[in-house]
Scaffold this motif. Structure first.
Motif, short mmCIF file in Angstrom:
data_model
loop_
_atom_site.label_atom_id
_atom_site.label_comp_id
_atom_site.label_asym_id
_atom_site.label_seq_id
_atom_site.Cartn_x
_atom_site.Cartn_y
_atom_site.Cartn_z
N ALA A 437 -3.62 -17.98 -10.74
CA ALA A 437 -2.44 -18.10 -11.60
C ALA A 437 -1.34 -18.82 -10.83
O ALA A 437 -1.08 -18.52 -9.66
N ALA A 438 -0.69 -19.75 -11.49
CA ALA A 438 0.37 -20.51 -10.83
C ALA A 438 1.61 -19.66 -10.62
O ALA A 438 2.29 -19.76 -9.60
N ASP A 439 1.93 -18.81 -11.58
CA ASP A 439 3.09 -17.93 -11.50
C ASP A 439 2.65 -16.49 -11.61
O ASP A 439 1.62 -16.18 -12.22
N GLY A 440 3.45 -15.58 -11.03
CA GLY A 440 3.13 -14.17 -11.08
C GLY A 440 3.42 -13.56 -12.44
O GLY A 440 4.31 -14.01 -13.17
N TRP A 441 2.65 -12.55 -12.81
CA TRP A 441 2.84 -11.81 -14.05
C TRP A 441 3.02 -10.34 -13.73
O TRP A 441 2.48 -9.83 -12.73
N PRO A 442 3.74 -9.60 -14.58
CA PRO A 442 3.84 -8.14 -14.36
C PRO A 442 2.46 -7.49 -14.41
O PRO A 442 1.55 -7.96 -15.09
N VAL A 443 2.35 -6.38 -13.68
CA VAL A 443 1.06 -5.69 -13.61
C VAL A 443 0.60 -5.27 -15.00
O VAL A 443 -0.60 -5.39 -15.33
N ASP A 444 1.51 -4.77 -15.83
CA ASP A 444 1.12 -4.31 -17.17
C ASP A 444 0.59 -5.46 -18.02
O ASP A 444 -0.34 -5.26 -18.82
N VAL A 445 1.14 -6.66 -17.87
CA VAL A 445 0.67 -7.81 -18.63
C VAL A 445 -0.74 -8.21 -18.17
O VAL A 445 -1.62 -8.51 -18.99
N VAL A 446 -0.96 -8.20 -16.85
CA VAL A 446 -2.29 -8.53 -16.34
C VAL A 446 -3.31 -7.50 -16.80
O VAL A 446 -4.43 -7.85 -17.24
N LEU A 447 -2.95 -6.22 -16.73
CA LEU A 447 -3.86 -5.17 -17.19
C LEU A 447 -4.11 -5.29 -18.69
O LEU A 447 -5.26 -5.17 -19.15
N ALA A 448 -3.05 -5.54 -19.46
CA ALA A 448 -3.21 -5.66 -20.91
C ALA A 448 -4.06 -6.87 -21.28
O ALA A 448 -4.86 -6.81 -22.23
N ARG A 449 -3.94 -7.96 -20.52
CA ARG A 449 -4.79 -9.13 -20.80
C ARG A 449 -6.25 -8.80 -20.58
O ARG A 449 -7.11 -9.14 -21.41
N GLY A 450 -6.56 -8.14 -19.46
CA GLY A 450 -7.96 -7.78 -19.21
C GLY A 450 -8.49 -6.80 -20.24
O GLY A 450 -9.62 -6.95 -20.73
N LEU A 451 -7.69 -5.81 -20.61
CA LEU A 451 -8.14 -4.83 -21.60
C LEU A 451 -8.24 -5.46 -22.98
O LEU A 451 -9.12 -5.09 -23.77
N TRP A 452 -7.35 -6.41 -23.30
CA TRP A 452 -7.42 -7.08 -24.61
C TRP A 452 -8.70 -7.90 -24.70
O TRP A 452 -9.36 -7.91 -25.74
N ARG A 453 -9.05 -8.61 -23.64
CA ARG A 453 -10.29 -9.38 -23.66
C ARG A 453 -11.50 -8.46 -23.87
O ARG A 453 -12.40 -8.79 -24.65
N ALA A 484 -6.47 4.38 -19.05
CA ALA A 484 -6.27 3.91 -17.68
C ALA A 484 -5.04 4.52 -17.03
O ALA A 484 -4.74 4.22 -15.86
N GLY A 485 -4.29 5.36 -17.76
CA GLY A 485 -3.11 6.00 -17.20
C GLY A 485 -1.87 5.15 -17.26
O GLY A 485 -0.91 5.40 -16.53
N ARG A 486 -1.84 4.15 -18.15
CA ARG A 486 -0.68 3.28 -18.28
C ARG A 486 -0.19 3.30 -19.72
O ARG A 486 -0.99 3.30 -20.66
N GLU A 487 1.12 3.31 -19.90
CA GLU A 487 1.72 3.32 -21.24
C GLU A 487 1.99 1.88 -21.65
O GLU A 487 3.01 1.29 -21.30
N LEU A 488 1.07 1.31 -22.40
CA LEU A 488 1.22 -0.04 -22.93
C LEU A 488 1.70 0.03 -24.37
O LEU A 488 1.33 0.93 -25.12
N ASP A 489 2.51 -0.93 -24.77
CA ASP A 489 2.94 -1.01 -26.17
C ASP A 489 2.48 -2.34 -26.74
O ASP A 489 1.94 -3.21 -26.03
N ARG A 490 2.71 -2.51 -28.03
CA ARG A 490 2.23 -3.74 -28.69
C ARG A 490 2.99 -4.97 -28.21
O ARG A 490 2.45 -6.08 -28.26
N ALA A 491 4.22 -4.81 -27.78
CA ALA A 491 4.95 -5.97 -27.25
C ALA A 491 4.30 -6.47 -25.96
O ALA A 491 4.17 -7.68 -25.74
N THR A 492 3.85 -5.54 -25.11
CA THR A 492 3.15 -5.94 -23.88
C THR A 492 1.83 -6.61 -24.21
O THR A 492 1.43 -7.60 -23.57
N VAL A 493 1.13 -6.08 -25.22
CA VAL A 493 -0.14 -6.70 -25.63
C VAL A 493 0.10 -8.11 -26.16
O VAL A 493 -0.68 -9.03 -25.89
N ALA A 494 1.18 -8.30 -26.92
CA ALA A 494 1.49 -9.64 -27.42
C ALA A 494 1.76 -10.60 -26.28
O ALA A 494 1.32 -11.76 -26.30
N ALA A 495 2.48 -10.13 -25.24
CA ALA A 495 2.71 -10.99 -24.07
C ALA A 495 1.39 -11.29 -23.34
O ALA A 495 1.20 -12.39 -22.83
N ALA A 496 0.48 -10.32 -23.33
CA ALA A 496 -0.82 -10.55 -22.70
C ALA A 496 -1.64 -11.58 -23.47
O ALA A 496 -2.34 -12.40 -22.87
#
Length: 626
Positions: A437-453, A484-496
């Motif tokens: 990745a060229a730029d860093g992403w928040p941990v929750d966004v990276v986790l949400a991207r992997g879980l969304w896939r 996974a022990g993380r509180e994700l919301d739909r806004a974070t999933v949309a960013a993912a």
């Protein structure tokens, strides 16, 4: 008599003047095949390219003396023009044009033997072609031969039967059901032994032998059925190779299932086999693979020892390949360029650095496969242990600002291997660290991207899982995040999802228009839709069944709502009837007559009070005294 019609083009007879095998039958000049050929051919070797190979392959064989054997005159002209000043000679006329007194150190027939025989000359058949090519090998020489698998994965998933093809690429000199040619690896080995050749290596070609993007050692496929590397390689090759083509079922899923069953080589679309010709010295002793000839010229030997375990395409055809050596280490093979300087704006999201593929290949199973297995078994304990370990592993690589960069930022479950998956402390590692990745992403966004896939593959693929079927992909991602022990919301999933669009566009090299279409496709992923990018009849049927189930649920909800409205309407009618009945009684009429004067008096008093207040207000405004 041989006729020279152009520099380095020989026409010994039997040439096809109005036929061309390019580009229908030619193999790509780059990628795994070119890397394998370059690996096998030593410097200074005499090489025979039998069949319509891509002219770009000549550039990879600049260290050898190349002779091209073709049956098409237009293809011979194209090869001669592409060769330029390289030491390349072209013989057009099929196998009958081979000089009887000339031998070669390496013979490459990676297009198979069907595209070698000419209809203008005497027919020799598959066995006759093999015998002539074997006879053209010098003692200790090597033959690289392609054989298509009649029971391969590509035929199993094809929507149209293989015997109905009427294109030029489907035409063969021999019959479609010719028993004179081998149909399996065992039969091919017997034919090779019959002409004095000893098999020394075999590669399974995926997703098609006509354009392989992955070449995997057949013995390694059979011996390492749980390898996360092979899982990812076969899945990626088939997912990309069959994208946009109508198929009966998901070829990537079938390839991974075949791997786990030990049938990865048996169900391969085709094979590339290396065979060595034994030789004998004048005294009857075995001749060495390399040594001085009678004229004092050294005889190069093909490098069939230490062959790689796998060769994988790194990008579009012609870019290059990455190989896995016998020691299970990454090694860049051939010219590979980084994608940081891609011509599209999406290069800022992610880029590939093949130089990062220089260390050992991590051991373990692919995390996506382990998670799918736990979902199918409804093993919530295993899912909780794996997902929490995965989330903690990602968080452990974050910087002080809680952001992830580099290869870990793109570490989705399909690019992560896990060792000791059944143990209390699974160990995670990035399988392919070259994508960054060229730029860093928040941990929750990276986790949400992997879980969304993973959630998208789970629900659109029709896999059974322990959660309600009414959950959409975003909702299931939130549930997985909770496990996974993380509180994700739909806004974070949309960013993912936005991050997934940017990364996928960078991986595919998409421009602005294609990127917008990709964004619409990914944001529209629903449980009732088939997997994006896959035109599978089986997956379409599963999507239809899910849509049918959803429509049944909605119809039941609609019937319940209608019954509720009907009951409420009936209660209202009963209340109206009661009111009408009471309004017609004598006591009701007397009560109305008694209440009417009181109402009139109340209204009059209210009007008088308002008039008095208005008069008082007028006097004050006029300056008078009350």
């Amino acid at each position: 008599m041989t006729t020279e019609t152009a520099p380095r083009i020989a026409l010994p007879g039997g040439e096809m003047l109005a036929w061309s095998d390019l580009p229908e039958r030619r193999l790509p000049g780059g990628g795994p095949l070119a890397a394998l050929v370059e690996r096998v051919v030593p410097a200074g070797a005499r090489v025979l390219l039998a069949g319509p190979h891509d002219p770009a392959l000549l550039e990879r064989l600049g260290h050898a003396e190349v002779t091209c054997l073709l049956r098409s005159y237009p293809d011979g002209v194209a090869l001669a023009d592409r060769a330029g000043d390289r030491p390349v000679s072209v013989v057009v006329g099929g196998p009958g044009g081979l000089p009887a007194d000339e031998t070669f150190d390496v013979v490459v027939a990676a297009c198979g033997l069907d595209a070698v025989e000419s209809v203008e000359g005497a027919r020799v058949g598959w066995d006759g072609l093999l015998e002539r090519l074997a006879g053209a090998l010098a003692p200790g020489g090597t033959l690289l031969l392609r054989l298509d698998n009649p029971a391969g994965l590509d035929r199993i998933v094809a929507a149209a039967p293989w015997y109905a093809g009427r294109d030029d690429a489907d035409w063969a000199v021999g019959g479609a059901l010719d028993t004179g040619r081998p149909a399996s690896l065992d039969q091919l080995r017997d034919r090779l032994a019959g002409v004095g050749l000893r098999p020394s290596g075999c590669f399974a070609a995926y997703p098609a032998t006509a354009a392989p993007t992955a070449l995997v050692d057949a013995a390694a496929l059979a011996g390492r059925t749980t390898s996360g590397l092979f899982d990812a390689v076969l899945h990626g090759a088939c997912a990309g190779g069959f994208a946009g083509r109508p198929v009966l079922q998901d070829p990537a899923r079938l390839a991974v299932d075949a791997l786990h069953a030990g049938l990865g080589a048996a169900l391969a679309p085709g094979w590339l086999v290396l065979a060595v010709r034994a030789g004998h010295a004048p005294d009857g002793s075995p001749a060495p693979l390399a040594g001085p000839e009678a004229d004092g010229r050294p005889t190069p030997s093909a490098r069939t020892d230490g062959l790689p375990v796998a060769l994988v395409q790194t990008g579009p055809p012609g870019i290059g390949a990455v190989e896995v050596t016998e020691g299970w280490r990454w090694r860049v093979a051939g010219p590979v360029t980084a994608t940081r300087d891609a011509p599209f704006a999406t290069r800022e999201a992610a880029w590939r650095d093949p130089a990062a593929l220089a260390g050992p290949v991590p051991e373990g199973r692919l995390l996506r496969t382990v998670l799918l297995d736990a979902c199918l078994r409804r093993d919530l304990d295993a899912l909780r242990r794996l997902l929490r370990g995965y989330a903690d592993w990602l968080a452990g690589h974050a910087d002080h600002a809680g952001r992830l960069g580099g290869a870990v930022a793109l570490a989705a479950p399909d690019n992560v291997v896990v060792a000791d998956a059944a143990g209390p402390a699974p160990v995670f590692a990035v399988l392919d660290p070259s994508w960054r990745a060229a730029d860093g992403w928040p941990v929750d966004v990276v986790l949400a991207r992997g879980l969304w896939r993973f959630a998208a593959a789970l629900v659109t693929g029709g896999y059974a899982h322990p959660w309600p079927s009414t959950l959409d992909v975003a909702g299931l991602t939130v549930v997985l995040g909770g496990i996974a022990g993380r509180e994700l919301d739909r806004a974070t999933v949309a960013a993912a999802v936005d991050a997934e669009v940017a990364v996928t566009a960078a991986l595919r090299g998409l421009d602005g228009t294609a990127r917008l279409a990709l964004a619409e496709e990914l944001r529209a992923v629903e449980p009732t839709a088939p997997p994006p990018g896959l035109d599978s009849h089986q997956q379409l049927r599963e999507a239809w069944l899910r849509q049918k189930e959803e429509l049944t649920r909605l119809a039941a909800l609609l019937r319940w709502t209608e019954d509720l409205l009907t009951s409420r309407e009936r209660a209202l009618r009963r209340a109206e009837a009661t009111i009408n009945l009471l309004s017609g009684s004598l006591s009701y009429r007397v009560g109305r007559l008694a209440i009417a004067p009181a109402r009139l008096a109340k209204r009059g008093a209210g009007a008088a009070k308002r008039r008095a207040k208005a008069a008082l207000r007028e006097r004050r405004e006029g300056g008078g005294q009350p």
